[in-house]
Design an enzyme around this catalytic site. Structure first.
Site, PDB file in Angstrom:
ATOM      1  N   SER A 217     -12.889  20.936 -13.126  1.00  0.00           N
ATOM      2  CA  SER A 217     -12.615  19.549 -13.507  1.00  0.00           C
ATOM      3  C   SER A 217     -11.537  18.843 -12.706  1.00  0.00           C
ATOM      4  CB  SER A 217     -12.259  19.475 -15.001  1.00  0.00           C
ATOM      5  OG  SER A 217     -13.430  19.566 -15.779  1.00  0.00           O
TER       6      SER A 217
ATOM      7  N   LYS B 237      -3.870  12.252 -17.096  1.00  0.00           N
ATOM      8  CA  LYS B 237      -5.181  12.435 -17.749  1.00  0.00           C
ATOM      9  C   LYS B 237      -4.995  12.372 -19.261  1.00  0.00           C
ATOM     10  CE  LYS B 237      -9.180  15.604 -17.767  1.00  0.00           C
ATOM     11  NZ  LYS B 237      -9.700  16.915 -17.323  1.00  0.00           N
TER      12      LYS B 237
ATOM     13  N   SER C  44     -14.317  16.808 -15.119  1.00  0.00           N
ATOM     14  CA  SER C  44     -13.977  15.855 -16.147  1.00  0.00           C
ATOM     15  C   SER C  44     -12.806  14.939 -15.817  1.00  0.00           C
ATOM     16  CB  SER C  44     -13.656  16.609 -17.432  1.00  0.00           C
ATOM     17  OG  SER C  44     -12.454  17.354 -17.282  1.00  0.00           O
TER      18      SER C  44
END
Lengths: 489, 482, 94
Positions: free
Chosen positions: A171, A72, A147
């Site tokens: 997330s 990420k 997210s």
């Protein structure tokens, strides 16, 4: 051959690499080629070389032997663009690498690229990326969740065997649920936050997004650990074991009677009910528990997280790194830089957080949210006297349409209803695929049904119960009918 | 009411003192602390506030903060927290300063009659350097930031408003400085900024109990300026009030070269710092054993030292306090005593240090950095005691030592400053003196011994001060049969 | 609920330039969120201790040992403007 390589889970690939059945450089290339051609916006940066060819020695005799991984974009990597999907960090090359990523690399993971996300991890749909939105591989008109939407989309689309995510209020778990994957948010403090661009420091936790529970355990094993550079890190007290449970005999699962089902899609509720039945069938005892303050979790969360974020994002000021927009004088430079660099949702949260901390409002907002947080943690403590695990749906809905909630921040925030309480309590929670629902969420669906979308089951345990939690999730996963992921079709 | 009864005002002064701790590394990262290093060579991702970095507190800094608190008679909080203080400024890389707020590590102390409200830990800001216009496109001047200093551990000490004058503030700060220096937790060097002081000043009618509107006097960098700055501000406020005007709450800067006070614009107009608990750090909870261990290892502090000087060595109160509160001079004095040995006169030695030496090098100078080594001064004092050199001769020797250093015995030898004994040479000069001052001789014979002054003066002039006054008197009495 | 002047004040504190239109929108959106959040006012929270950390740790400290600093070029590498080996910004205090 390439398709066979992609078919391997991370754990399977590691075994095959150690046995010499497959070649690490070929495995990396098989994924890298797919990443180079991806059309769903999952990646923000990709490795163009092949580290397995360039530095094979780095991977020899490591436990993961070069298994590729997607990271990420919230994690800093030395010399690698690390932007948190924000324009304000465009071109930023960190001088250091996040501890959790360095640990995975030391264990032999090879980084394929950095995945897209909601800017600074603020969002539940990935539409808040400063660069591009991410499409859900199950249905490209829909969001992958957020997210960590880029990470989830990448794994669901076969663009990585697994990916790191971060979870502040859901997330990791929510995008895993919306993309039919396993997502684990570990106990707060078990994975170092050093090098993870901070959103809300008292809530942020890194964890795995994977195809199955075994991979989640494997990644956690090499990510976790106390870090002298993170004074809130503790690591996990026990070595992470790969899960092996085949039944749930003697385990008690608590279902909160306090859930307000009115905001939950019927299809999601049906999948959840069926999942609870499967738990029983596996030998578990299902008990009713109450989490009386959980409904206020979202309020507390949307005060605490923005407040911390408002301070964490003050360092983006155009002085030492990242974007600068000039202006007449210092204040104008600050205001222009932050105006141009931050997206709408980030501004909204900075404003909300600044307001909640500002003179005259602290006690009513931030201070009170901290008290609610105590009550929520107490609720869980009480619940775990009656059960080993708490189960809820991960998300109240299936993946929603791109654009559907953009104009309504509050509706977007409600996506986190079930995941936020565990974050506030700092306890571990995993989302495991539980079944499918019709695209409108109205009813349960079966594998092969047209447009069916995944629904996840969230299982939470007490702090540091990761091994038990992974075992329970593993048993449940084995008892759940396989839902072919988009890359398998 | 009588027209000529002007109201008497008293000043109410509280001090805020920032002390940079002399640890090896910064408060929250491992960067080395070093004054005067090349700009931006002592930084890392943490102290530059890079995304994703986290602070980890320096154990030594916590220990030093506790030691400081104990030396100031404070209670040590069993559990204290760090908070974030939020404001934007280029010298503050994270956009917040990690400080302490409602539970500081040290509170409720007292030093020499001034109560300590609190002493807390925080990190220092970096250094902003203003550079002039350079033809750049954007705006006029630029500020250039050097983050070397950023993150230096600080203890901020806040007093209660127990001080009443500039002079008292100066004297108390000297004591505070000496105390901290003795602890060894800071260099307390005002020029380098390792000790910085702000003063909160208000005035009120004598006898009143409520406080007037206060102003804040910022960043004064010498004891002398602090005294002058405070006195100037008291005078300004008194004049304002006497003229029927009100004191406005503001922050002021004292310019020592002009003696003027100017108002500073605030960094963040509202002072809305939005303090909240620092989520990257866990509480500091020093175990009782640790606190006791630190307490037991505290050195003799200036107040105790002043007591020792006064009651142990027999110095006057003023001299004892002067030596104890002026850390360097006191330390130098003790060194001289040590070198001079047990038989030396402590009082006379103190006079040589606090009188003669300080007069020559200035009260702000560190005698250890002068050319007069403690060994040399010890030798000189001993020679005076043994009458090998007269007081006047010794002063000349000290002049030489201050100018260019050296060994007193050699200077005495080289310059012929040795005291004259009771030999024939001195007797001969006395004879000449008596011959040259017949009136003085008559007066003495008539019982007025004061007249001997003229004779001694003559002898001193002839011997260039090498004669001992007592010896001259003895010879005169002998010769005149008095 | 939240007025424009509050939005302006908070934006100033947060060093965010917001256009008139953005201020309007912000006031509306924050108002809606705060309207939801304010339900926590109904809870009886007397005697409850605040939670700022979920980890049960104290004294997480490091020893006072020097670690290597970044070479200056690396420290300045990401800076938007460098003058005299330092990070340059528009004159502070103006």
């Amino acid at each position: 051959m390439s398709a066979d390589l992609i078919a391997l889970s991370a754990a399977q690939a590691a075994v095959a690499l150690h046995a010499g059945e497959i070649d690490a450089a070929e495995l990396f290339s098989a994924y890298a080629d797919r990443v180079a051609g991806e059309q769903i916006g999952a990646y923000l940066w990709r490795e163009e070389g092949n580290p397995l060819v360039e530095r094979p020695a780095d991977f020899r005799s490591t436990p993961l032997a070069g298994v590729p991984i997607a990271v990420k974009d919230l994690f800093c990597m030395e010399g690698v663009p690390s932007t948190a999907a924000s324009k304000i960090l465009e071109g930023y090359l960190p001088p250091y690498t996040a501890t959790s990523i360095a640990r995975l690399q030391a264990a032999g993971a090879s980084v394929l690229g950095k995945t897209n996300m909601d800017e600074f991890a603020m969002g539940s749909s990935n539409e808040n990326s400063g660069y591009k939105t991410v499409k859900n591989p199950w249905d490209e008109t829909r969001v992958p969740g957020g997210s960590s939407g880029g990470s989830a989309a990448a794994v669901a689309a076969g663009l990585a065997p697994w990916a790191t995510g971060t979870d502040t209020g859901g997330s990791i778990r929510q995008p895993a649920s919306l993309c039919g994957l396993v997502g684990l948010k570990p106990t707060y403090g078990s994975v170092s936050r050093y090098g993870m661009i901070a959103f809300a420091s008292s809530l942020d936790q890194a964890g795995p997004i994977t195809r199955d529970v075994t991979d989640a355990a494997l990644m956690l094993k090499y990510m976790q650990g106390k870090d002298e550079r993170d004074s809130t890190s503790t690591g996990l007290p026990d070595e992470v074991e790969l899960p092996s449970a085949t039944d749930l005999n003697g385990k008690r699962f608590g279902v909160p009677s306090t859930i307000d089902w009115s905001g939950v899609q019927p299809g999601v509720k049906a999948v959840f009910d069926a999942a609870v039945e499967r738990l029983t069938a596996l030998g578990a005892e299902v008990v009713e528990i109450t989490l009386p303050h959980a409904e206020h979790g979202l309020s507390a969360y949307y005060l605490i997280a923005p407040a911390e974020a408002s301070a964490n994002l003050a360092r983006f000021d155009g002085v030492r790194f990242g974007l600068r927009s000039e202006g007449e004088g210092l204040t104008a430079m600050y205001e222009n830089t932050r105006h141009d660099g931050f997206g709408a949702e980030v501004k909204r949260r900075i404003m909300l957080g600044t307001y909640a901390l500002s003179s005259g409002y602290y006690d009513a907002y931030y201070g009170r949210a901290q008290l609610v947080r105590t009550k929520i943690a107490d609720d869980f403590r009480a619940a775990f006297n009656k059960c080993d695990f708490v189960v809820t749906p991960t998300s109240p809905t299936v993946a929603f349409k791109v654009g559907e909630r953009v104009e309504d921040p509050l509706a977007m925030y409600l996506s986190d209803l079930f995941t936020v309480p565990m974050s506030l309590a700092g306890i571990p929670a995993i989302s495991v695929p539980a079944g499918l629902a019709t695209p409108d969420g109205a009813a349960q669906a079966a594998p092969g049904d047209d447009g069916a979308l995944p629904v996840g089951l969230q299982i939470a345990g007490p702090a540091h119960s990761e091994n038990a939690l992974l075992d329970a999730a593993f048993a449940f996963e084995r008892a759940t009918e396989h839902m072919p992921a988009p890359w398998e079709r | 009411m009588s027209q000529n009864t002007a109201t008497e005002y008293e000043a109410v002064i509280g001090l805020e003192i920032h002390v940079q701790l002399s640890t090896n590394t910064k408060m929250f990262c491992g960067c080395q602390l070093q004054f005067g290093a090349d700009p931006n060579t002592l930084t890392c991702p943490v102290c530059l506030g890079h995304p994703g970095t986290l602070p980890v507190p320096n154990e030594k800094a916590v220990r030093y903060a506790i030691a400081t608190g104990l030396a100031l008679g404070c209670s040590i909080a069993p559990r204290s927290m760090f908070h974030r203080k939020n404001y934007f400024y280029p010298d503050l890389p994270k956009g917040y300063q990690i400080s302490q707020f409602d539970v500081p590590i040290c509170s409720d102390g007292e030093l020499a009659g001034v109560r300590i409200h609190r002493a807390h830990m925080e990190e220092d800001a970096a250094k902003n350097i203003h550079v002039g216009e350079s033809g750049r496109i954007h705006g006029a001047g630029r500020t250039v930031v050097d983050y070397n200093r950023g993150g230096t551990p600080l203890v901020e000490i806040v007093t209660e408003p127990d001080i009443r004058s500039g002079a008292q503030a100066r004297e108390w700060l000297q004591l505070l400085r000496a105390t901290i220096k003795q602890l060894g937790v800071s260099d307390v060097n005002m020029e380098e900024g390792s000790l910085r002081c702000d003063a909160n000043i208000s005035i009120r009618p004598v006898g009143a109990t409520e406080l007037g509107t206060k102003t804040e006097l910022k960043n004064m960098n010498s004891f002398r300026f602090i005294e002058r700055g405070i006195d100037a501000e008291i005078a300004r406020q008194t004049a304002l009030v006497n003229a029927g005007e009100k004191v406005r709450q503001e922050t002021l800067h004292f310019d020592p070269s002009t003696g003027s006070l100017t108002s500073l614009r605030s960094k963040e107009e509202s002072h809305d710092y939005r303090y909240f608990p620092e989520p990257d750090l866990v509480p500091v909870a020093p175990p009782a054993e640790l606190i006791e261990e630190i307490r037991a290892s505290l050195p003799e502090l200036p107040l105790e030292k002043a007591d020792h000087f006064e009651n142990g060595l027999g110095l006057s109160v003023d001299t004892a306090r002067f030596l104890a509160f002026n850390a360097e001079i006191g330390a130098y004095y003790q060194e001289v005593l040590l070198e001079a040995g047990a038989d030396v006169d402590a009082k006379r030695t103190a006079d040589w240090v606090t009188g003669e030496l300080v007069a020559r090098i200035g009260a702000d100078a560190d005698p250890a950095e002068s050319k007069v080594t403690p060994v040399a001064l010890a030798q000189l004092v001993t020679m005076v005691g043994e009458k090998k050199v007269t007081n006047a001769g010794a002063k000349t020797v000290l002049d030489r030592l201050v100018e260019s250093g050296g060994v007193p015995e050699q200077i005495v030898e080289a310059e012929g400053l040795a005291a004259m004994g009771d030999g024939d040479e001195l007797a001969g000069i006395v004879d000449a003196a008596l011959e040259a001052n017949p009136k003085a001789v008559d007066d003495m014979k008539a019982g007025n011994m004061k007249a001997i002054g003229a004779v001694i003066g003559f002898v001193m002039k002839q011997t260039q001060g090498r004669a001992d006054g007592g010896e001259v008197t003895r010879i005169v009495r002998e010769k005149l049969g008095l | 609920m939240i007025e424009r002047k509050d939005v302006e004040y908070v934006a100033r504190l947060a060093r965010l330039r917001l256009s008139e239109e953005e201020q309007e929108r912000m006031a509306r959106e924050l108002g809606a969120v705060l309207g939801y959040i304010e339900h926590i006012e109904e809870l009886d929270l007397s005697g409850v201790e605040p939670t700022s950390h979920v980890v049960d740790l104290v004294n997480s400290l490091r020893s006072d040992e020097v670690r290597e600093s970044l070479p200056r070029e690396a420290a300045l590498a990401n800076a938007p403007e460098v003058v005299d080996n330092g990070f340059a910004v528009p004159a502070a205090g103006s």
